[in-house]
Design a protein around this motif. Sequence first.
Motif, PDB file in Angstrom:
ATOM      1  N   SER A   1       0.883  -1.142  -0.104  1.00 53.33           N
ATOM      2  CA  SER A   1      -0.127   0.103   0.089  1.00 53.33           C
ATOM      3  C   SER A   1       0.922   1.010  -0.025  1.00 53.33           C
ATOM      4  O   SER A   1       0.480   2.182  -0.889  1.00 53.33           O
ATOM      5  N   ASP A   2       1.945   1.295   0.831  1.00 46.64           N
ATOM      6  CA  ASP A   2       2.675   2.365   0.768  1.00 46.64           C
ATOM      7  C   ASP A   2       3.462   2.605  -0.701  1.00 46.64           C
ATOM      8  O   ASP A   2       3.773   3.875  -0.928  1.00 46.64           O
ATOM      9  N   ILE A   3       4.107   1.599  -1.123  1.00 53.72           N
ATOM     10  CA  ILE A   3       4.559   1.418  -2.660  1.00 53.72           C
ATOM     11  C   ILE A   3       3.509   2.112  -3.444  1.00 53.72           C
ATOM     12  O   ILE A   3       3.723   3.068  -4.285  1.00 53.72           O
ATOM     13  N   LYS A   4       2.206   1.529  -3.428  1.00 50.02           N
ATOM     14  CA  LYS A   4       1.170   1.984  -4.322  1.00 50.02           C
ATOM     15  C   LYS A   4       1.117   3.732  -4.133  1.00 50.02           C
ATOM     16  O   LYS A   4       0.928   4.315  -5.116  1.00 50.02           O
ATOM     17  N   LYS A   5       1.183   4.185  -2.820  1.00 45.27           N
ATOM     18  CA  LYS A   5       0.956   5.474  -2.767  1.00 45.27           C
ATOM     19  C   LYS A   5       2.093   6.357  -3.152  1.00 45.27           C
ATOM     20  O   LYS A   5       1.893   7.330  -3.780  1.00 45.27           O
ATOM     21  N   SER A   6       3.208   5.831  -3.164  1.00 48.77           N
ATOM     22  CA  SER A   6       4.417   6.327  -3.937  1.00 48.77           C
ATOM     23  C   SER A   6       4.244   6.495  -5.376  1.00 48.77           C
ATOM     24  O   SER A   6       4.519   7.574  -5.816  1.00 48.77           O
ATOM     25  N   ILE A   7       3.692   5.504  -5.865  1.00 45.59           N
ATOM     26  CA  ILE A   7       3.282   5.662  -7.441  1.00 45.59           C
ATOM     27  C   ILE A   7       2.485   6.588  -7.654  1.00 45.59           C
ATOM     28  O   ILE A   7       2.606   7.322  -8.699  1.00 45.59           O
ATOM     29  N   LYS A   8       1.160   6.639  -6.951  1.00 50.37           N
ATOM     30  CA  LYS A   8       0.193   7.552  -7.273  1.00 50.37           C
ATOM     31  C   LYS A   8       0.665   8.984  -7.171  1.00 50.37           C
ATOM     32  O   LYS A   8       0.739   9.698  -7.929  1.00 50.37           O
ATOM     33  N   THR A   9       1.620   9.318  -5.992  1.00 50.17           N
ATOM     34  CA  THR A   9       2.222  10.313  -5.945  1.00 50.17           C
ATOM     35  C   THR A   9       3.387  10.894  -7.140  1.00 50.17           C
ATOM     36  O   THR A   9       3.140  11.989  -7.423  1.00 50.17           O
ATOM     37  N   ILE A  10       4.121   9.986  -7.557  1.00 46.20           N
ATOM     38  CA  ILE A  10       4.937  10.474  -8.590  1.00 46.20           C
ATOM     39  C   ILE A  10       4.123  10.557  -9.589  1.00 46.20           C
ATOM     40  O   ILE A  10       4.424  11.602 -10.544  1.00 46.20           O
ATOM     41  N   VAL A  11       2.925   9.860 -10.228  1.00 48.20           N
ATOM     42  CA  VAL A  11       2.140  10.141 -11.196  1.00 48.20           C
ATOM     43  C   VAL A  11       1.331  11.479 -11.155  1.00 48.20           C
ATOM     44  O   VAL A  11       1.477  12.211 -12.392  1.00 48.20           O
ATOM     45  N   ILE A  12       1.017  11.816 -10.200  1.00 45.59           N
ATOM     46  CA  ILE A  12       0.410  13.364  -9.822  1.00 45.59           C
ATOM     47  C   ILE A  12       1.422  14.158  -9.978  1.00 45.59           C
ATOM     48  O   ILE A  12       1.132  15.150 -10.735  1.00 45.59           O
ATOM     49  N   ILE A  13       2.647  14.193  -9.413  1.00 41.63           N
ATOM     50  CA  ILE A  13       3.599  15.274  -9.535  1.00 41.63           C
ATOM     51  C   ILE A  13       4.366  15.485 -10.742  1.00 41.63           C
ATOM     52  O   ILE A  13       4.363  16.452 -11.254  1.00 41.63           O
ATOM     53  N   LEU A  14       4.389  14.259 -11.490  1.00 39.98           N
ATOM     54  CA  LEU A  14       5.098  14.501 -12.736  1.00 39.98           C
ATOM     55  C   LEU A  14       4.243  14.636 -13.839  1.00 39.98           C
ATOM     56  O   LEU A  14       4.782  14.809 -15.011  1.00 39.98           O
ATOM     57  N   GLY A  15       2.821  14.597 -13.616  1.00 43.83           N
ATOM     58  CA  GLY A  15       1.790  14.644 -14.778  1.00 43.83           C
ATOM     59  C   GLY A  15       2.077  13.461 -15.736  1.00 43.83           C
ATOM     60  O   GLY A  15       1.958  13.990 -16.740  1.00 43.83           O
ATOM     61  N   ILE A  16       2.346  12.267 -15.422  1.00 43.11           N
ATOM     62  CA  ILE A  16       2.534  11.023 -16.227  1.00 43.11           C
ATOM     63  C   ILE A  16       1.229   9.948 -16.290  1.00 43.11           C
ATOM     64  O   ILE A  16       0.582  10.175 -15.103  1.00 43.11           O
ATOM     65  N   GLU A  17       0.929   9.177 -17.102  1.00 44.59           N
ATOM     66  CA  GLU A  17      -0.084   8.370 -17.137  1.00 44.59           C
ATOM     67  C   GLU A  17       0.694   7.074 -16.384  1.00 44.59           C
ATOM     68  O   GLU A  17       1.790   6.612 -16.537  1.00 44.59           O
ATOM     69  N   GLU A  18      -0.102   6.293 -15.377  1.00 44.52           N
ATOM     70  CA  GLU A  18       0.243   5.465 -14.895  1.00 44.52           C
ATOM     71  C   GLU A  18      -0.333   4.155 -15.789  1.00 44.52           C
ATOM     72  O   GLU A  18      -1.138   4.118 -16.187  1.00 44.52           O
ATOM     73  N   ASP A  19       0.841   3.017 -15.680  1.00 51.85           N
ATOM     74  CA  ASP A  19       0.442   1.855 -16.396  1.00 51.85           C
ATOM     75  C   ASP A  19      -0.565   1.326 -15.630  1.00 51.85           C
ATOM     76  O   ASP A  19      -0.825   1.267 -14.409  1.00 51.85           O
ATOM     77  N   GLU A  20      -1.562   0.633 -16.451  1.00 47.62           N
ATOM     78  CA  GLU A  20      -2.771   0.022 -16.162  1.00 47.62           C
ATOM     79  C   GLU A  20      -2.516  -1.117 -15.059  1.00 47.62           C
ATOM     80  O   GLU A  20      -3.369  -1.315 -13.945  1.00 47.62           O
ATOM     81  N   CYS A  21      -1.470  -1.815 -15.136  1.00 53.75           N
ATOM     82  CA  CYS A  21      -1.049  -2.961 -14.403  1.00 53.75           C
ATOM     83  C   CYS A  21      -0.931  -2.342 -12.902  1.00 53.75           C
ATOM     84  O   CYS A  21      -0.796  -3.269 -12.059  1.00 53.75           O
ATOM     85  N   PHE A  22      -0.402  -1.183 -12.643  1.00 56.37           N
ATOM     86  CA  PHE A  22       0.015  -0.686 -11.291  1.00 56.37           C
ATOM     87  C   PHE A  22      -1.147  -0.283 -10.487  1.00 56.37           C
ATOM     88  O   PHE A  22      -1.179   0.116  -9.325  1.00 56.37           O
ATOM     89  N   SER A  23      -2.446  -0.490 -11.030  1.00 56.87           N
ATOM     90  CA  SER A  23      -3.533   0.144 -10.337  1.00 56.87           C
ATOM     91  C   SER A  23      -4.121  -1.142  -9.603  1.00 56.87           C
ATOM     92  O   SER A  23      -4.904  -1.026  -8.732  1.00 56.87           O
TER      93      SER A  23
END
Length: 75
Positions: free
Chosen positions: A39-61
Amino acid sequence: MYIANYTSIKKIQQIDQECVKAFFSYLLKNHKRLSLSLSDIKKSIKTIVIILGIEEDECFSDFSLSNTCIWNNLK
């Protein structure tokens, strides 16, 4: 935190793909010592996606064990 504390990066614009890879390698290698959950790692992914304005790969959701897309890549 890792990016701010353990790299020479000072601005968001300096974060590139290699930096993000290094960050997640660090998290995966040290998750027990850092007491991180998926869950912590997933939150890190979400944060990076938001900050960098990039698309999250579908498998990471989806961090469920049935998500072979993500787990096969961690072998």
